[in-house]
Design an enzyme around this catalytic site. Sequence first.
Site, short mmCIF file in Angstrom:
data_model
loop_
_atom_site.label_atom_id
_atom_site.label_comp_id
_atom_site.label_asym_id
_atom_site.label_seq_id
_atom_site.Cartn_x
_atom_site.Cartn_y
_atom_site.Cartn_z
CD GLU A 291 30.92 -9.06 55.46
OE1 GLU A 291 29.91 -8.45 55.09
OE2 GLU A 291 31.39 -10.05 54.86
CB SER B 164 31.28 -5.27 54.46
OG SER B 164 30.01 -5.60 54.94
CE1 TYR C 18 27.38 -1.93 57.08
CE2 TYR C 18 29.67 -2.40 56.53
CZ TYR C 18 28.32 -2.67 56.41
OH TYR C 18 27.92 -3.70 55.59
NE ARG D 79 23.08 -3.46 48.43
CZ ARG D 79 23.98 -3.80 49.35
NH1 ARG D 79 23.59 -4.09 50.58
NH2 ARG D 79 25.26 -3.89 49.03
CG ASP E 296 26.20 -3.58 45.65
OD1 ASP E 296 25.12 -3.08 46.02
OD2 ASP E 296 26.96 -4.19 46.42
CD GLU F 68 29.65 -7.47 45.94
OE1 GLU F 68 29.24 -7.75 47.07
OE2 GLU F 68 30.85 -7.28 45.66
CG ASN G 28 25.41 -7.68 48.66
OD1 ASN G 28 26.50 -7.88 49.16
ND2 ASN G 28 25.23 -6.76 47.72
N GLY H 183 22.88 -5.94 54.45
CA GLY H 183 22.85 -5.26 55.74
C GLY H 183 21.48 -4.69 56.06
#
Length: 309
Positions: free
Chosen positions: A17, A142, A215, A254, A256, A269, A271, A275
Amino acid sequence: MFEGNYVAVLCGGDGKEREVSLRSGKAVCDALNEAGFEAEMLDLKSLAEVDEVQDFEGAFIAMHGDWGEGGQLQQKLKEMRIPYTGSGPEASYRAMNKWASKNLFIENKIQTPEAILWPEDFNIIVEKLGSDIVVKPSTGGSTVGLSIIKNATPEKIEEAVKFSEENYYSGVIIEKYIEGRELTAAVWENNGKVEALPVIEIKPHEGFYDYKNKYTKGATEYIVPAKIEDVIAEGIKKMAVQAHKVLGCSGYSRSDFRVNSDGKIYILEVNTAPGMTSTSLVPKAANAMGISMSDFVAAIMKMASCDKI
Protein backbone atom coordinates in the site's frame (compact mmCIF):
# COMPACT_ATOMS: atom_id res chain seq x y z
CA MET A 1 -4.33 17.90 23.58
CA PHE A 2 -1.45 18.43 21.17
CA GLU A 3 -0.34 22.05 21.20
CA GLY A 4 2.69 21.83 18.92
CA ASN A 5 3.00 23.14 15.38
CA TYR A 6 5.89 21.33 13.65
CA VAL A 7 4.41 18.06 12.38
CA ALA A 8 5.81 15.09 10.46
CA VAL A 9 3.29 13.38 8.17
CA LEU A 10 4.43 9.76 8.17
CA CYS A 11 3.72 7.89 4.96
CA GLY A 12 5.18 5.47 2.42
CA GLY A 13 6.39 2.25 3.95
CA ASP A 14 7.71 -0.76 2.06
CA GLY A 15 4.50 -2.75 1.57
CA LYS A 16 1.76 -3.22 -1.00
CA GLU A 17 0.00 0.00 0.00
CA ARG A 18 3.03 2.27 -0.35
CA GLU A 19 1.76 4.36 -3.28
CA VAL A 20 -1.64 4.95 -1.67
CA SER A 21 0.08 5.94 1.58
CA LEU A 22 2.21 8.50 -0.24
CA ARG A 23 -0.94 9.98 -1.76
CA SER A 24 -2.62 10.09 1.64
CA GLY A 25 0.49 11.73 3.08
CA LYS A 26 0.50 14.44 0.42
CA ALA A 27 -3.20 15.20 0.96
CA VAL A 28 -2.82 15.33 4.76
CA CYS A 29 0.33 17.45 4.57
CA ASP A 30 -1.36 20.01 2.30
CA ALA A 31 -4.42 20.13 4.56
CA LEU A 32 -2.37 20.55 7.75
CA ASN A 33 -0.40 23.40 6.21
CA GLU A 34 -3.65 25.01 5.10
CA ALA A 35 -4.88 24.70 8.70
CA GLY A 36 -1.85 26.60 10.00
CA PHE A 37 0.53 23.81 10.99
CA GLU A 38 4.09 23.57 9.73
CA ALA A 39 3.88 20.08 8.25
CA GLU A 40 6.38 18.04 6.25
CA MET A 41 6.00 14.65 4.58
CA LEU A 42 8.34 11.98 5.89
CA ASP A 43 8.61 8.95 3.60
CA LEU A 44 9.48 6.05 5.88
CA LYS A 45 10.84 3.04 3.99
CA SER A 46 11.60 1.09 7.17
CA LEU A 47 10.79 1.17 10.86
CA ALA A 48 14.41 2.09 11.60
CA GLU A 49 13.88 5.46 9.89
CA VAL A 50 11.35 6.50 12.56
CA ASP A 51 14.23 8.08 14.50
CA GLU A 52 13.95 11.02 12.07
CA VAL A 53 10.66 11.96 13.77
CA GLN A 54 12.63 13.17 16.80
CA ASP A 55 13.15 16.47 15.01
CA PHE A 56 9.38 17.13 15.04
CA GLU A 57 6.87 18.01 17.77
CA GLY A 58 4.28 15.48 16.63
CA ALA A 59 3.38 12.97 13.92
CA PHE A 60 0.32 12.42 11.76
CA ILE A 61 0.24 8.75 10.72
CA ALA A 62 -0.80 8.31 7.08
CA MET A 63 0.67 4.81 6.79
CA HIS A 64 -1.48 1.97 5.47
CA GLY A 65 -0.93 -1.68 6.32
CA ASP A 66 2.09 -3.62 7.59
CA TRP A 67 4.22 -2.15 10.42
CA GLY A 68 2.91 1.36 9.80
CA GLU A 69 -0.67 0.58 10.77
CA GLY A 70 -0.37 -2.64 12.75
CA GLY A 71 1.12 -1.31 15.98
CA GLN A 72 4.89 -1.41 15.50
CA LEU A 73 5.21 2.22 14.41
CA GLN A 74 2.82 3.28 17.16
CA GLN A 75 4.86 1.42 19.79
CA LYS A 76 8.05 3.09 18.58
CA LEU A 77 6.51 6.57 18.72
CA LYS A 78 5.11 5.82 22.16
CA GLU A 79 8.57 4.87 23.41
CA MET A 80 10.03 8.02 21.84
CA ARG A 81 7.32 10.12 23.56
CA ILE A 82 6.31 11.69 20.24
CA PRO A 83 2.58 12.56 20.14
CA TYR A 84 0.95 10.79 17.19
CA THR A 85 -2.51 10.52 15.65
CA GLY A 86 -4.85 7.56 15.65
CA SER A 87 -4.86 4.43 17.76
CA GLY A 88 -2.23 3.06 20.10
CA PRO A 89 -0.07 -0.04 19.57
CA GLU A 90 -2.44 -2.64 20.98
CA ALA A 91 -5.60 -1.28 19.34
CA SER A 92 -3.77 -0.92 16.01
CA TYR A 93 -2.66 -4.56 16.20
CA ARG A 94 -6.15 -5.80 17.09
CA ALA A 95 -7.71 -3.92 14.17
CA MET A 96 -5.03 -5.01 11.69
CA ASN A 97 -5.33 -8.65 12.73
CA LYS A 98 -8.71 -9.46 11.21
CA TRP A 99 -9.00 -12.77 13.06
CA ALA A 100 -8.38 -11.08 16.42
CA SER A 101 -10.85 -8.28 15.68
CA LYS A 102 -13.49 -10.73 14.40
CA ASN A 103 -13.33 -12.70 17.62
CA LEU A 104 -13.68 -9.50 19.65
CA PHE A 105 -16.75 -8.58 17.57
CA ILE A 106 -18.27 -12.00 18.28
CA GLU A 107 -17.52 -11.74 22.02
CA ASN A 108 -19.23 -8.34 22.11
CA LYS A 109 -22.23 -9.41 19.99
CA ILE A 110 -21.34 -7.23 17.00
CA GLN A 111 -22.60 -9.17 13.99
CA THR A 112 -19.82 -10.26 11.60
CA PRO A 113 -19.68 -12.92 8.86
CA GLU A 114 -18.74 -16.41 9.97
CA ALA A 115 -15.15 -17.34 9.14
CA ILE A 116 -12.45 -19.95 9.64
CA LEU A 117 -8.68 -19.91 9.43
CA TRP A 118 -6.90 -21.66 6.58
CA PRO A 119 -6.01 -24.52 6.25
CA GLU A 120 -9.26 -26.41 6.63
CA ASP A 121 -10.94 -29.33 4.88
CA PHE A 122 -13.02 -28.26 1.86
CA ASN A 123 -16.16 -30.05 3.08
CA ILE A 124 -15.97 -28.27 6.44
CA ILE A 125 -15.53 -24.91 4.69
CA VAL A 126 -18.64 -25.39 2.56
CA GLU A 127 -20.66 -26.90 5.40
CA LYS A 128 -19.93 -23.96 7.70
CA LEU A 129 -19.73 -21.04 5.27
CA GLY A 130 -21.61 -22.11 2.15
CA SER A 131 -20.28 -22.18 -1.40
CA ASP A 132 -19.88 -18.40 -1.79
CA ILE A 133 -16.87 -17.22 0.20
CA VAL A 134 -14.24 -14.51 0.62
CA VAL A 135 -10.56 -15.43 0.89
CA LYS A 136 -8.34 -12.72 2.34
CA PRO A 137 -5.11 -12.13 4.28
CA SER A 138 -5.37 -12.04 8.06
CA THR A 139 -3.67 -8.63 7.97
CA GLY A 140 -3.27 -5.85 5.43
CA GLY A 141 -5.75 -3.53 3.77
CA SER A 142 -6.97 -1.94 0.54
CA THR A 143 -8.40 -5.38 -0.40
CA VAL A 144 -4.89 -6.44 -1.48
CA GLY A 145 -4.83 -10.24 -1.79
CA LEU A 146 -8.61 -10.58 -1.46
CA SER A 147 -10.74 -12.87 -3.66
CA ILE A 148 -14.49 -13.43 -3.84
CA ILE A 149 -15.37 -16.98 -4.88
CA LYS A 150 -18.81 -18.05 -6.08
CA ASN A 151 -19.54 -21.80 -6.13
CA ALA A 152 -16.31 -22.73 -4.40
CA THR A 153 -14.22 -25.72 -5.40
CA PRO A 154 -11.00 -26.98 -3.79
CA GLU A 155 -9.06 -25.69 -6.80
CA LYS A 156 -10.60 -22.21 -6.63
CA ILE A 157 -9.86 -21.94 -2.91
CA GLU A 158 -6.25 -23.09 -3.28
CA GLU A 159 -5.72 -20.54 -6.06
CA ALA A 160 -7.21 -17.75 -3.92
CA VAL A 161 -5.13 -18.77 -0.90
CA LYS A 162 -1.99 -18.69 -3.02
CA PHE A 163 -2.91 -15.20 -4.27
CA SER A 164 -3.48 -14.05 -0.69
CA GLU A 165 -0.17 -15.48 0.54
CA GLU A 166 1.70 -13.87 -2.36
CA ASN A 167 0.62 -10.47 -1.00
CA TYR A 168 0.80 -11.07 2.76
CA TYR A 169 2.43 -13.86 4.72
CA SER A 170 0.44 -13.54 7.92
CA GLY A 171 -2.18 -16.24 7.43
CA VAL A 172 -5.42 -16.48 5.49
CA ILE A 173 -9.05 -16.12 6.56
CA ILE A 174 -11.94 -17.76 4.70
CA GLU A 175 -15.17 -15.88 5.34
CA LYS A 176 -18.82 -16.35 4.41
CA TYR A 177 -19.71 -14.03 1.52
CA ILE A 178 -22.55 -11.67 2.35
CA GLU A 179 -24.53 -10.74 -0.75
CA GLY A 180 -25.76 -7.19 -0.46
CA ARG A 181 -24.85 -3.53 -0.32
CA GLU A 182 -21.40 -2.29 0.64
CA LEU A 183 -21.29 0.57 3.13
CA THR A 184 -18.78 2.26 5.39
CA ALA A 185 -18.90 4.56 8.39
CA ALA A 186 -16.11 6.61 9.94
CA VAL A 187 -16.09 7.74 13.56
CA TRP A 188 -14.09 10.41 15.33
CA GLU A 189 -13.69 11.54 18.89
CA ASN A 190 -15.28 14.96 18.99
CA ASN A 191 -15.01 16.80 22.33
CA GLY A 192 -14.40 13.52 24.14
CA LYS A 193 -17.36 11.71 22.55
CA VAL A 194 -17.10 9.05 19.84
CA GLU A 195 -19.38 10.18 17.00
CA ALA A 196 -20.17 8.59 13.66
CA LEU A 197 -19.91 10.52 10.40
CA PRO A 198 -22.51 9.99 7.64
CA VAL A 199 -22.72 6.47 6.19
CA ILE A 200 -21.37 6.06 2.66
CA GLU A 201 -22.56 3.51 0.11
CA ILE A 202 -19.89 2.17 -2.24
CA LYS A 203 -20.94 1.14 -5.76
CA PRO A 204 -18.13 0.08 -8.13
CA HIS A 205 -19.06 0.38 -11.80
CA GLU A 206 -17.48 -3.03 -12.47
CA GLY A 207 -16.64 -6.00 -10.25
CA PHE A 208 -16.17 -5.52 -6.52
CA TYR A 209 -14.48 -2.80 -4.46
CA ASP A 210 -10.92 -4.00 -5.08
CA TYR A 211 -7.67 -2.04 -5.08
CA LYS A 212 -8.20 -0.78 -8.63
CA ASN A 213 -11.76 0.41 -7.99
CA LYS A 214 -10.71 2.05 -4.72
CA TYR A 215 -7.94 4.18 -6.13
CA THR A 216 -8.94 4.81 -9.75
CA LYS A 217 -10.81 8.09 -10.04
CA GLY A 218 -14.28 7.59 -11.48
CA ALA A 219 -14.24 3.78 -11.13
CA THR A 220 -16.62 3.81 -8.16
CA GLU A 221 -19.72 5.77 -7.24
CA TYR A 222 -19.89 7.00 -3.65
CA ILE A 223 -23.29 7.97 -2.28
CA VAL A 224 -22.92 10.32 0.70
CA PRO A 225 -25.00 10.02 2.76
CA ALA A 226 -26.12 6.56 1.70
CA LYS A 227 -29.73 6.27 0.53
CA ILE A 228 -30.77 3.67 3.08
CA GLU A 229 -33.47 3.38 5.71
CA ASP A 230 -32.86 5.43 8.83
CA VAL A 231 -32.89 2.32 11.01
CA ILE A 232 -30.09 0.77 8.93
CA ALA A 233 -28.04 3.98 8.91
CA GLU A 234 -28.36 4.30 12.67
CA GLY A 235 -27.54 0.61 13.10
CA ILE A 236 -24.35 0.99 11.07
CA LYS A 237 -23.30 4.10 12.99
CA LYS A 238 -23.94 2.37 16.31
CA MET A 239 -21.87 -0.65 15.25
CA ALA A 240 -19.02 1.57 14.01
CA VAL A 241 -18.89 3.31 17.40
CA GLN A 242 -19.09 -0.04 19.23
CA ALA A 243 -16.27 -1.52 17.15
CA HIS A 244 -14.09 1.56 17.72
CA LYS A 245 -14.56 1.21 21.46
CA VAL A 246 -14.26 -2.59 21.62
CA LEU A 247 -10.92 -2.51 19.82
CA GLY A 248 -9.71 0.35 22.02
CA CYS A 249 -9.22 2.74 19.08
CA SER A 250 -8.34 6.41 19.50
CA GLY A 251 -8.88 9.57 17.45
CA TYR A 252 -10.72 8.19 14.47
CA SER A 253 -11.37 4.98 12.55
CA ARG A 254 -13.44 3.68 9.65
CA SER A 255 -15.49 0.48 9.67
CA ASP A 256 -16.65 -1.44 6.59
CA PHE A 257 -20.00 -3.22 6.36
CA ARG A 258 -22.24 -5.38 4.21
CA VAL A 259 -26.04 -5.20 4.47
CA ASN A 260 -28.05 -8.09 3.02
CA SER A 261 -31.52 -8.00 1.44
CA ASP A 262 -33.14 -8.61 4.86
CA GLY A 263 -31.47 -5.51 6.27
CA LYS A 264 -29.04 -7.46 8.45
CA ILE A 265 -25.81 -5.54 9.07
CA TYR A 266 -22.43 -7.28 9.16
CA ILE A 267 -19.19 -5.57 10.11
CA LEU A 268 -16.20 -6.68 8.06
CA GLU A 269 -13.24 -4.82 9.53
CA VAL A 270 -11.97 -1.61 11.14
CA ASN A 271 -9.29 0.65 9.66
CA THR A 272 -7.30 2.66 12.22
CA ALA A 273 -5.33 4.66 9.63
CA PRO A 274 -7.85 4.97 6.78
CA GLY A 275 -6.98 6.43 3.40
CA MET A 276 -6.94 10.21 3.11
CA THR A 277 -6.52 10.64 -0.66
CA SER A 278 -8.84 12.58 -2.97
CA THR A 279 -10.91 9.40 -3.53
CA SER A 280 -10.85 8.30 0.12
CA LEU A 281 -13.96 7.79 2.20
CA VAL A 282 -13.24 9.59 5.48
CA PRO A 283 -12.73 13.02 3.83
CA LYS A 284 -15.96 12.46 1.85
CA ALA A 285 -17.89 11.68 5.05
CA ALA A 286 -16.46 14.70 6.87
CA ASN A 287 -17.30 16.94 3.93
CA ALA A 288 -20.90 15.69 4.01
CA MET A 289 -21.08 17.12 7.55
CA GLY A 290 -19.67 20.43 6.37
CA ILE A 291 -16.21 19.72 7.76
CA SER A 292 -13.39 20.61 5.39
CA MET A 293 -10.35 18.37 4.95
CA SER A 294 -8.13 20.96 6.65
CA ASP A 295 -10.47 21.32 9.64
CA PHE A 296 -10.79 17.54 9.98
CA VAL A 297 -7.07 16.74 9.94
CA ALA A 298 -6.41 19.69 12.27
CA ALA A 299 -8.91 18.24 14.75
CA ILE A 300 -7.33 14.79 14.48
CA MET A 301 -3.86 16.29 14.93
CA LYS A 302 -4.94 18.16 18.06
CA MET A 303 -5.93 14.78 19.57
CA ALA A 304 -2.39 13.42 19.04
CA SER A 305 -0.91 11.75 22.10
CA CYS A 306 1.77 9.23 23.04
CA ASP A 307 -0.24 7.81 25.95
CA LYS A 308 -2.53 5.29 24.23
CA ILE A 309 -2.95 1.54 24.65
